[in-house]
Write a protein that holds these residues in place. Structure first.
Motif, PDB file in Angstrom:
ATOM      1  N   LEU A 101      13.361  -0.673   1.811  1.00 45.13           N
ATOM      2  CA  LEU A 101      14.218  -1.665   1.168  1.00 45.13           C
ATOM      3  C   LEU A 101      15.686  -1.255   1.189  1.00 45.13           C
ATOM      4  CD1 LEU A 101      12.005  -2.592  -1.917  1.00 45.13           C
ATOM      5  CD2 LEU A 101      12.391  -3.968   0.141  1.00 45.13           C
ATOM      6  N   ASN A 102      15.956   0.054   1.197  1.00 42.74           N
ATOM      7  CA  ASN A 102      17.340   0.536   1.199  1.00 42.74           C
ATOM      8  C   ASN A 102      17.921   0.660   2.606  1.00 42.74           C
ATOM      9  OD1 ASN A 102      17.373   0.756  -1.602  1.00 42.74           O
ATOM     10  ND2 ASN A 102      16.658   2.881  -1.590  1.00 42.74           N
ATOM     11  N   TYR A 103      17.101   0.428   3.612  1.00 47.05           N
ATOM     12  CA  TYR A 103      17.573   0.535   4.994  1.00 47.05           C
ATOM     13  C   TYR A 103      18.714  -0.460   5.211  1.00 47.05           C
ATOM     14  CZ  TYR A 103      17.380   0.730  10.123  1.00 47.05           C
ATOM     15  OH  TYR A 103      17.686   0.891  11.451  1.00 47.05           O
ATOM     16  N   GLU A 104      19.779   0.000   5.853  1.00 43.21           N
ATOM     17  CA  GLU A 104      20.941  -0.848   6.092  1.00 43.21           C
ATOM     18  C   GLU A 104      20.911  -1.425   7.502  1.00 43.21           C
ATOM     19  OE1 GLU A 104      24.351   1.595   5.147  1.00 43.21           O
ATOM     20  OE2 GLU A 104      24.443   0.714   3.133  1.00 43.21           O
ATOM     21  N   LEU A 105      20.889  -2.746   7.561  1.00 43.46           N
ATOM     22  CA  LEU A 105      20.924  -3.460   8.831  1.00 43.46           C
ATOM     23  C   LEU A 105      22.375  -3.699   9.237  1.00 43.46           C
ATOM     24  CD1 LEU A 105      18.267  -6.070   7.746  1.00 43.46           C
ATOM     25  CD2 LEU A 105      17.865  -4.261   9.430  1.00 43.46           C
ATOM     26  N   MET A 106      22.637  -3.601  10.533  1.00 46.67           N
ATOM     27  CA  MET A 106      23.976  -3.851  11.061  1.00 46.67           C
ATOM     28  C   MET A 106      24.041  -5.312  11.507  1.00 46.67           C
ATOM     29  SD  MET A 106      25.236  -0.824  10.673  1.00 46.67           S
ATOM     30  CE  MET A 106      26.700  -0.705  11.689  1.00 46.67           C
ATOM     31  N   ASN A 165       0.805  -1.213   0.000  1.00 43.32           N
ATOM     32  CA  ASN A 165       0.000   0.000   0.000  1.00 43.32           C
ATOM     33  C   ASN A 165       0.845   1.272   0.000  1.00 43.32           C
ATOM     34  OD1 ASN A 165      -2.008  -1.780   2.303  1.00 43.32           O
ATOM     35  ND2 ASN A 165      -2.595  -1.361   0.174  1.00 43.32           N
ATOM     36  N   LEU A 166       2.133   1.145   0.270  1.00 45.73           N
ATOM     37  CA  LEU A 166       3.016   2.305   0.358  1.00 45.73           C
ATOM     38  C   LEU A 166       3.334   2.854  -1.028  1.00 45.73           C
ATOM     39  CD1 LEU A 166       5.589   1.009   3.018  1.00 45.73           C
ATOM     40  CD2 LEU A 166       3.483   2.298   3.417  1.00 45.73           C
ATOM     41  N   GLN A 167       3.665   4.140  -1.066  1.00 45.53           N
ATOM     42  CA  GLN A 167       4.157   4.733  -2.301  1.00 45.53           C
ATOM     43  C   GLN A 167       5.541   4.162  -2.624  1.00 45.53           C
ATOM     44  OE1 GLN A 167       2.229   6.793  -4.210  1.00 45.53           O
ATOM     45  NE2 GLN A 167       0.650   6.348  -2.675  1.00 45.53           N
ATOM     46  N   GLN A 168       5.945   4.248  -3.886  1.00 43.40           N
ATOM     47  CA  GLN A 168       7.206   3.656  -4.302  1.00 43.40           C
ATOM     48  C   GLN A 168       8.384   4.191  -3.505  1.00 43.40           C
ATOM     49  OE1 GLN A 168       7.562   1.096  -6.615  1.00 43.40           O
ATOM     50  NE2 GLN A 168       9.603   1.033  -5.698  1.00 43.40           N
ATOM     51  N   ASP A 169       8.401   5.518  -3.246  1.00 44.22           N
ATOM     52  CA  ASP A 169       9.518   6.085  -2.493  1.00 44.22           C
ATOM     53  C   ASP A 169       9.530   5.571  -1.053  1.00 44.22           C
ATOM     54  OD1 ASP A 169       7.114   7.713  -2.156  1.00 44.22           O
ATOM     55  OD2 ASP A 169       8.384   9.059  -0.979  1.00 44.22           O
ATOM     56  N   GLN A 170       8.337   5.307  -0.499  1.00 44.39           N
ATOM     57  CA  GLN A 170       8.264   4.761   0.858  1.00 44.39           C
ATOM     58  C   GLN A 170       8.758   3.318   0.884  1.00 44.39           C
ATOM     59  OE1 GLN A 170       3.991   5.642   1.315  1.00 44.39           O
ATOM     60  NE2 GLN A 170       4.534   6.934   3.077  1.00 44.39           N
ATOM     61  N   GLN A 171       8.415   2.548  -0.139  1.00 47.66           N
ATOM     62  CA  GLN A 171       8.909   1.174  -0.233  1.00 47.66           C
ATOM     63  C   GLN A 171      10.425   1.163  -0.377  1.00 47.66           C
ATOM     64  OE1 GLN A 171       6.946  -0.952  -3.375  1.00 47.66           O
ATOM     65  NE2 GLN A 171       4.916  -0.835  -2.417  1.00 47.66           N
TER      66      GLN A 171
END
Length: 364
Positions: free
Chosen positions: A118-123, A108-114
């Motif tokens: 998805l680009n969030y970096e996990l440590m 349901n999110l906008q593309q920029d929100q998705q």
């Protein structure tokens, strides 16, 4: 143990995500074993799960996670299973979270929100070492998190084919043990309560001893068969269900009385009477009492202080058994007509005995 910090994007983590229930959970392009044998089942509630996604959505730092590097170059989660599954489930569309007054799933999110998620970096800390080192590290890092139950730690210590098989029967939501025993058990299958309780019943309290002896068995079918026999015996012996039955240690009773000649009709008649007896304050103990006749399981109502004082004054402080005089504090209340003979816990049925005579009378 060798430990290396690595940054991994959410889009890479969720690639190839699959939850095959008993067969396990895979992610990171099928290179990550999200639920190794020593890991607990998924236990996050909605609030915890939603908080993980909100953390990513706001670009707040998420606690570091630990993966073990296997000999074949693949990985297994040491710490972070709950967060990993929450992330994967959200991206897969398994649940929604409140955003701006609406419940929004990932699609349901906008593309920029998705893309932001998805680009969030996990440590991720990648750990290499022996099985024992990885297990010790797993225990250590979990101390600061949601505390493991004793059985979850045992599953880690004795992990192998037997634990994997046992968890299929006893450790899943709506597992076979829950299906036939939820009305007669307390606790949660996913926190390993059903598994721990059943082993205690079968091996007379020695859980570690049983798991150590059977760690490398190919399956746990003998334990599952035992559990089925216990539940079948309970349902035949006590066909009328009551909520108090959830707190009874049925396996212990089954071990002792499974071959006894019991009449379910007579047992139910006595149970119904005892359930109405106001002197019986521990109703779940009735099921034990009707089999072994030990009144201590009933926690019979005690005489109140005013009735004790009344009896003491009536007797002039003299114990009717030894005929000696005592202070009130040195005496104890006793039923003149015993409870099992129909005597009630009322003032007219109360007498005071010295402690020595009262305990001798009770067989202490």
């Amino acid at each position: 143990m060798k430990i290396e910090l690595k940054k991994i994007q959410v889009r890479d983590l969720v690639e190839g995500y699959e939850d095959n229930d008993e067969l396990g959970v895979r992610a990171f392009g099928d290179k990550l074993d999200v639920r190794p044998p020593y890991q607990r089942e998924f236990v996050y509630g909605d609030k915890q799960r939603n908080a993980v996604i909100e953390t990513l959505r706001r670009d707040f730092p998420l606690n570091v996670m630990y993966w073990s590097v296997r000999d074949d170059g693949t990985y297994e989660v040491i710490d972070g299973q709950q967060r990993t599954i929450s992330i994967c489930q959200y991206v897969e569309g398994d649940f929604s979270i409140p955003i701006g007054g609406h419940q929004l799933a990932f699609h349901n999110l906008q593309q920029d929100q998705q893309d932001q998620i998805l680009n969030y970096e996990l440590m991720i800390y990648l750990c290499e070492g022996t099985d024992s080192e990885k297990l010790d590290w797993f225990k250590t890092i979990n101390i600061a998190g949601e505390e493991l139950t004793n059985q979850e730690l045992r599953n880690a210590v004795y992990h192998g084919t037997w634990v994997s098989s046992a968890k299929k029967y006893f450790s899943k939501n709506n597992c076979p043990a829950y299906a036939i025993g939820s009305n007669y058990m307390t606790g949660s299958p996913i926190r390993q309560d059903y598994l721990e309780t059943t082993i205690k019943w079968m091996n007379y309290g020695d859980v570690d001893g049983y798991m150590a002896a059977h760690q490398h068995d190919l399956d746990a079918s003998p334990l599952w068969l035992y559990f089925q026999n216990v539940m079948a015996w309970v349902k035949v012996t006590f066909p009328k269900w009551r909520k108090e039955m959830r707190s009874v240690q049925w396996g212990s009773l089954y071990n002792r009385f499974k071959d006894a000649d019991l009449d379910p009709v007579k047992l139910e008649s006595e149970i119904a009477t005892l359930m109405q007896d106001e002197d019986v304050t521990k109703k779940r103990g009735i099921y034990i009492y009707v089999l072994n006749r030990e009144e201590r399981h009933l926690n019979l109502r005690a005489f109140p202080d005013n009735q004790k004082r009344e009896a003491y004054e009536r007797q002039g402080g003299v114990c009717p058994v030894c005929q000696d005089h005592f202070e009130l504090a040195a005496m104890e209340a006793d039923h003149i007509t015993p409870w099992h003979a129909g005597g009630r816990t009322i003032a007219a049925n109360c007498r005071m005995l010295c402690k020595e005579d009262n305990r001798r009378k009770g067989g202490v």
